[in-house]
Design a protein around this motif. Structure first.
Motif, PDB file in Angstrom:
ATOM      1  N   ALA B 212       0.827  -1.211   0.000  1.00 14.96           N
ATOM      2  CA  ALA B 212       0.000   0.000   0.000  1.00 14.96           C
ATOM      3  C   ALA B 212       0.859   1.258   0.000  1.00 14.96           C
ATOM      4  O   ALA B 212       2.047   1.220   0.354  1.00 14.96           O
ATOM      5  CB  ALA B 212      -0.898  -0.010   1.238  1.00 14.96           C
ATOM      6  N   GLU B 213       0.269   2.357  -0.454  1.00 14.18           N
ATOM      7  CA  GLU B 213       0.981   3.645  -0.425  1.00 14.18           C
ATOM      8  C   GLU B 213       1.327   3.998   1.023  1.00 14.18           C
ATOM      9  O   GLU B 213       0.602   3.595   1.932  1.00 14.18           O
ATOM     10  CB  GLU B 213       0.085   4.726  -1.043  1.00 14.18           C
ATOM     11  N   PRO B 214       2.382   4.716   1.286  1.00 14.41           N
ATOM     12  CA  PRO B 214       3.224   5.396   0.287  1.00 14.41           C
ATOM     13  C   PRO B 214       4.408   4.546  -0.184  1.00 14.41           C
ATOM     14  O   PRO B 214       5.123   4.957  -1.076  1.00 14.41           O
ATOM     15  CB  PRO B 214       3.731   6.621   1.059  1.00 14.41           C
ATOM     16  N   ASP B 215       4.584   3.349   0.393  1.00 14.79           N
ATOM     17  CA  ASP B 215       5.807   2.589   0.076  1.00 14.79           C
ATOM     18  C   ASP B 215       5.817   2.057  -1.354  1.00 14.79           C
ATOM     19  O   ASP B 215       6.806   2.168  -2.071  1.00 14.79           O
ATOM     20  CB  ASP B 215       5.971   1.427   1.065  1.00 14.79           C
ATOM     21  N   LEU B 216       4.712   1.439  -1.759  1.00  9.73           N
ATOM     22  CA  LEU B 216       4.585   0.838  -3.091  1.00  9.73           C
ATOM     23  C   LEU B 216       5.738  -0.117  -3.412  1.00  9.73           C
ATOM     24  O   LEU B 216       6.283  -0.118  -4.502  1.00  9.73           O
ATOM     25  CB  LEU B 216       4.499   1.932  -4.171  1.00  9.73           C
ATOM     26  N   VAL B 217       6.108  -0.889  -2.420  1.00 11.13           N
ATOM     27  CA  VAL B 217       7.175  -1.874  -2.639  1.00 11.13           C
ATOM     28  C   VAL B 217       6.595  -3.081  -3.375  1.00 11.13           C
ATOM     29  O   VAL B 217       5.477  -3.522  -3.082  1.00 11.13           O
ATOM     30  CB  VAL B 217       7.765  -2.315  -1.269  1.00 11.13           C
ATOM     31  N   VAL B 218       7.359  -3.597  -4.332  1.00  7.13           N
ATOM     32  CA  VAL B 218       6.896  -4.777  -5.059  1.00  7.13           C
ATOM     33  C   VAL B 218       6.902  -5.966  -4.101  1.00  7.13           C
ATOM     34  O   VAL B 218       7.945  -6.334  -3.552  1.00  7.13           O
ATOM     35  CB  VAL B 218       7.815  -5.076  -6.268  1.00  7.13           C
ATOM     36  N   ILE B 219       5.732  -6.534  -3.877  1.00  7.15           N
ATOM     37  CA  ILE B 219       5.685  -7.716  -3.002  1.00  7.15           C
ATOM     38  C   ILE B 219       5.534  -9.000  -3.823  1.00  7.15           C
ATOM     39  O   ILE B 219       5.780 -10.087  -3.335  1.00  7.15           O
ATOM     40  CB  ILE B 219       4.561  -7.607  -1.956  1.00  7.15           C
ATOM     41  N   GLN B 220       5.132  -8.856  -5.057  1.00  9.28           N
ATOM     42  CA  GLN B 220       5.110 -10.010  -5.956  1.00  9.28           C
ATOM     43  C   GLN B 220       5.258  -9.504  -7.387  1.00  9.28           C
ATOM     44  O   GLN B 220       4.469  -8.675  -7.835  1.00  9.28           O
ATOM     45  CB  GLN B 220       3.800 -10.797  -5.825  1.00  9.28           C
ATOM     46  N   ARG B 221       6.304 -10.015  -8.068  1.00 13.22           N
ATOM     47  CA  ARG B 221       6.513  -9.602  -9.450  1.00 13.22           C
ATOM     48  C   ARG B 221       5.421 -10.171 -10.351  1.00 13.22           C
ATOM     49  O   ARG B 221       4.922 -11.270 -10.111  1.00 13.22           O
ATOM     50  CB  ARG B 221       7.855 -10.140  -9.967  1.00 13.22           C
ATOM     51  N   GLY B 222       5.105  -9.423 -11.411  1.00  6.45           N
ATOM     52  CA  GLY B 222       4.331  -9.991 -12.508  1.00  6.45           C
ATOM     53  C   GLY B 222       5.328 -10.565 -13.495  1.00  6.45           C
ATOM     54  O   GLY B 222       6.527 -10.659 -13.197  1.00  6.45           O
ATOM     55  N   CYS B 241       8.857 -19.443 -14.456  1.00 10.54           N
ATOM     56  CA  CYS B 241       9.293 -18.904 -13.164  1.00 10.54           C
ATOM     57  C   CYS B 241       8.166 -18.891 -12.140  1.00 10.54           C
ATOM     58  O   CYS B 241       8.407 -18.746 -10.945  1.00 10.54           O
ATOM     59  CB  CYS B 241       9.860 -17.503 -13.334  1.00 10.54           C
ATOM     60  N   LEU B 242       6.927 -18.981 -12.628  1.00 13.14           N
ATOM     61  CA  LEU B 242       5.721 -19.049 -11.801  1.00 13.14           C
ATOM     62  C   LEU B 242       5.393 -17.728 -11.104  1.00 13.14           C
ATOM     63  O   LEU B 242       4.560 -17.700 -10.193  1.00 13.14           O
ATOM     64  CB  LEU B 242       5.802 -20.185 -10.767  1.00 13.14           C
ATOM     65  N   ASP B 243       6.042 -16.628 -11.513  1.00 11.53           N
ATOM     66  CA  ASP B 243       5.679 -15.318 -10.951  1.00 11.53           C
ATOM     67  C   ASP B 243       4.197 -15.026 -11.212  1.00 11.53           C
ATOM     68  O   ASP B 243       3.497 -14.491 -10.349  1.00 11.53           O
ATOM     69  CB  ASP B 243       6.532 -14.206 -11.585  1.00 11.53           C
ATOM     70  N   CYS B 244       3.724 -15.366 -12.416  1.00 12.82           N
ATOM     71  CA  CYS B 244       2.321 -15.114 -12.757  1.00 12.82           C
ATOM     72  C   CYS B 244       1.391 -15.945 -11.865  1.00 12.82           C
ATOM     73  O   CYS B 244       0.332 -15.468 -11.445  1.00 12.82           O
ATOM     74  CB  CYS B 244       2.059 -15.394 -14.232  1.00 12.82           C
ATOM     75  N   VAL B 245       1.805 -17.177 -11.581  1.00 12.54           N
ATOM     76  CA  VAL B 245       1.002 -18.060 -10.724  1.00 12.54           C
ATOM     77  C   VAL B 245       0.846 -17.436  -9.339  1.00 12.54           C
ATOM     78  O   VAL B 245      -0.253 -17.389  -8.779  1.00 12.54           O
ATOM     79  CB  VAL B 245       1.672 -19.451 -10.626  1.00 12.54           C
ATOM     80  N   HIS B 246       1.971 -16.944  -8.814  1.00 14.01           N
ATOM     81  CA  HIS B 246       1.933 -16.366  -7.475  1.00 14.01           C
ATOM     82  C   HIS B 246       1.217 -15.016  -7.458  1.00 14.01           C
ATOM     83  O   HIS B 246       0.643 -14.630  -6.435  1.00 14.01           O
ATOM     84  CB  HIS B 246       3.362 -16.209  -6.933  1.00 14.01           C
ATOM     85  N   ALA B 247       1.251 -14.316  -8.592  1.00 14.13           N
ATOM     86  CA  ALA B 247       0.635 -12.981  -8.635  1.00 14.13           C
ATOM     87  C   ALA B 247      -0.872 -13.050  -8.840  1.00 14.13           C
ATOM     88  O   ALA B 247      -1.600 -12.183  -8.373  1.00 14.13           O
ATOM     89  CB  ALA B 247       1.281 -12.150  -9.747  1.00 14.13           C
ATOM     90  N   CYS B 248      -1.337 -14.067  -9.542  1.00 11.36           N
ATOM     91  CA  CYS B 248      -2.763 -14.136  -9.894  1.00 11.36           C
ATOM     92  C   CYS B 248      -3.623 -14.218  -8.628  1.00 11.36           C
ATOM     93  O   CYS B 248      -3.495 -15.163  -7.842  1.00 11.36           O
ATOM     94  CB  CYS B 248      -3.027 -15.349 -10.784  1.00 11.36           C
ATOM     95  N   PRO B 249      -4.506 -13.242  -8.427  1.00 11.77           N
ATOM     96  CA  PRO B 249      -5.328 -13.261  -7.210  1.00 11.77           C
ATOM     97  C   PRO B 249      -6.463 -14.286  -7.277  1.00 11.77           C
ATOM     98  O   PRO B 249      -7.149 -14.508  -6.290  1.00 11.77           O
ATOM     99  CB  PRO B 249      -5.890 -11.831  -7.166  1.00 11.77           C
ATOM    100  N   HIS B 250      -6.657 -14.866  -8.457  1.00 19.56           N
ATOM    101  CA  HIS B 250      -7.786 -15.808  -8.632  1.00 19.56           C
ATOM    102  C   HIS B 250      -7.339 -17.259  -8.742  1.00 19.56           C
ATOM    103  O   HIS B 250      -8.161 -18.111  -9.058  1.00 19.56           O
ATOM    104  CB  HIS B 250      -8.569 -15.412  -9.900  1.00 19.56           C
TER     105      HIS B 250
END
Lengths: 59, 488
Positions: B212-222, B241-250
């Motif tokens: 969340a703002e204001p940090d906006l740190v990447v917590i999971q890459r796309g 690499c499965l970044d998409c798997v981990h990023a997908c909220p669904h």
């Protein structure tokens, strides 16, 4: 064989005279071969020697 | 978008197998540190290889650097690609080092627009093949170790300067090999349900997630390779690499089964890639992949020395490099240009295709990828299987050289699978590759020339048959592995 993983050959040298040993190896393919001699002396001492045989031609 | 299948090549009504739904594996694949878990052992092995290569035995068959690189890694790589997918990129140790480095150095540059293609990586692929012959890498632990070190340094330099996965997408020759080979793999990282993506408002699979703002740190890459999952088609450029798997909220992305090589038969606009038929650079990479397989195998049989000796006499040189350069130019430029040019010309004139010769050649070149992969498989599986157990005495030897005796004396009689078993397998891989290529080309011909599909098919089938015959001929030539030639 200079290529990792290529099949090595094994042979045993027999004493044919005082300090003279003879063995036979039939190279399985062309290429650069290396003969590694593992020697055990009568007193149990062991040592290795390496002899390069480059450019063996295939039949 | 929701009713558009992500891979139009797969039309089966049966639900695909999903590796990520296999009990036990599901939790593993969803574990955030799964990739790191795979990378750490490979990084340790890489470091051991470098150390043994630099400081261990100078004899290649007794050294871990050469044995693991040229026997086990290459063989395991192609077999995993054949049976599953691009899992070696998933476990890539270079990316682990890069990820650690990026905690300290954040890249700020974008990869240059002019280099956003495969020309550079295709050139590096050729360079690796050239260096393999020029420096007899298979027989040199020292050079092999420096190759691995060079790889680590290049990754750090490229991805230290440029954002995203620039090294993987535009530079890494091993990665390009894996991308092309994985087009014939049976598994693909893919959206499970397009409708879910249609309703998704965040597109985290490509954008990633930030705190969340204001940090906006990447917590999971796309996806760092710019593959937007709903529009991704096939395995090209996918590192698993499965970044998409981990990023997908669904939880809507799986590792799904598909018909191997089916992605080569179609030509949709692919996310992050575009259309295959419009990518001359990608076609050039496919040429290097397919014809390079022959070139690489040619370097280890007896006739190559006769040809090289003849070239050396004509060129009046005793140096290896110019002779190799002529051979590489002949086999990777002249031969493909002639074969593909003639086949494309015949398809246009005889088959009645509306495309011009160059676009035809580009399109059909991808049809040779299965055959090229069959050749790599036949070659690398030979070394892998016939030298399978050699890793045991080589490891014993490395451990013993440190003064540790718990592994015992090296058992140098441990070799591998006998030739009588390996050779039929090699033939099987080649036949499988030929069948794959003929199948892909036939499908292309049907799409390309509705009136005379056989006339469009035959020229390319002839090219495939010719390459297949060359590969079989090579396989039955007496082997000849010389680290030096032209001497004296």
């Amino acid at each position: 064989m200079s290529h990792a993983g290529m099949s090595p050959l094994f042979g045993e040298a027999k004493e044919v005279g005082a300090g003279q040993y003879q063995g036979r190896l039939e190279f399985a393919m062309g290429g650069d071969w290396i003969i590694l001699m593992h020697v055990t002396l009568s007193d149990g001492e062991k040592f290795d020697r390496q002899e390069n045989v480059p450019g063996v031609a295939a039949n | 978008m929701s009713d558009q299948p992500s891979n139009p090549a797969v039309t089966s009504d049966l639900p695909p197998f999903d590796l990520m739904l296999v009990p036990g594996l599901a939790r593993l694949f969803h574990w955030r540190h799964f990739r790191t878990f795979l990378q750490i052992p490979l990084l340790i092995v890489s470091v051991v290889m470098i150390l043994d290569g630099l400081f261990g035995p100078s004899l290649a068959p007794k050294n871990l650097a050469t044995t693991l690189s040229w026997v086990h890694f290459r063989g395991a790589l192609v077999l995993v690609l054949l049976c599953a997918g691009n899992f070696f990129c998933l476990a890539c140790p270079f990316m682990l080092v890069r990820n650690v480095a990026r905690r300290f150095f954040r890249p700020h540059l974008n990869w240059p627009q002019k280099l956003r293609n495969k020309w550079l990586s295709a050139g590096l692929f050729v360079l690796i093949l050239f260096c393999y012959e020029e420096f007899s890498l298979w027989s040199s632990p020292w050079w092999t170790a420096w190759l691995i070190v060079g790889y680590f340094l290049t990754v750090l330099a490229v991805d230290g300067l440029f954002k995203h996965a620039s090294f993987c997408k535009y530079v890494c020759p091993i990665g390009q090999f894996n991308f092309l080979a994985s087009t014939v793999s049976p598994l693909e990282v893919k959206v499970r349900d397009q409708d879910v993506c249609g309703r998704c408002g965040t597109k985290d699979c490509i954008r990633g997630r930030r705190s969340a703002e204001p940090d906006l740190v990447v917590i999971q890459r796309g996806c760092e390779l710019a593959l937007f999952q709903p529009l991704k088609v096939g395995n090209m450029d996918c590192t698993f690499c499965l970044d998409c798997v981990h990023a997908c909220p669904h939880d809507n992305i799986g590792i799904l089964s598909r018909i191997p090589a089916s992605e080569l038969t179609v030509d949709p606009r692919r996310s992050g890639i575009g259309r295959f038929s419009q990518r001359k650079d990608l076609a050039a990479l496919a040429i290097v992949f397919s014809f390079g397989a022959l070139m690489n195998a040619f370097g280890m049989v007896s006739p190559v020395y006769a040809v090289e000796g003849w070239l050396a006499r004509i060129l009046h040189v005793t140096n290896k490099a110019p002779v190799l350069a002529v051979l590489f130019a002949a086999l990777l430029i002249v031969e493909p240009a002639l074969l593909l040019g003639m086949a494309a010309g015949a398809t246009r004139v005889w088959g009645g295709s509306q495309r011009a010769v160059l676009p035809l050649a580009v399109r059909y070149t991808y049809g040779l990828v299965p055959l090229g992969f069959g050749m790599w498989l036949a070659h690398y599986s030979f070394h892998f299987l016939t030298g399978l157990y050699t890793v045991i005495p080589v490891t014993q030897n490395a451990v013993a050289s440190l003064g540790w005796t718990f592994l015992g004396d090296p058992r140098w009689t441990y070799l591998g699978v006998p030739m009588r078993i390996v050779q039929p397998l090699q033939i099987g891989f080649l036949v499988l590759g030929l069948m794959g290529s003929l199948s892909v080309i036939h499908r292309m011909a049907q799409d390309d020339s509705a009136e005379h599909p056989m006339r469009a098919f035959i020229p390319w089938a002839a090219v495939s048959a010719l390459l297949f015959a060359a590969a079989v001929w090579l396989m039955f030539q007496p082997m000849d592995m010389r680290g030096t030639f032209l001497a004296g």
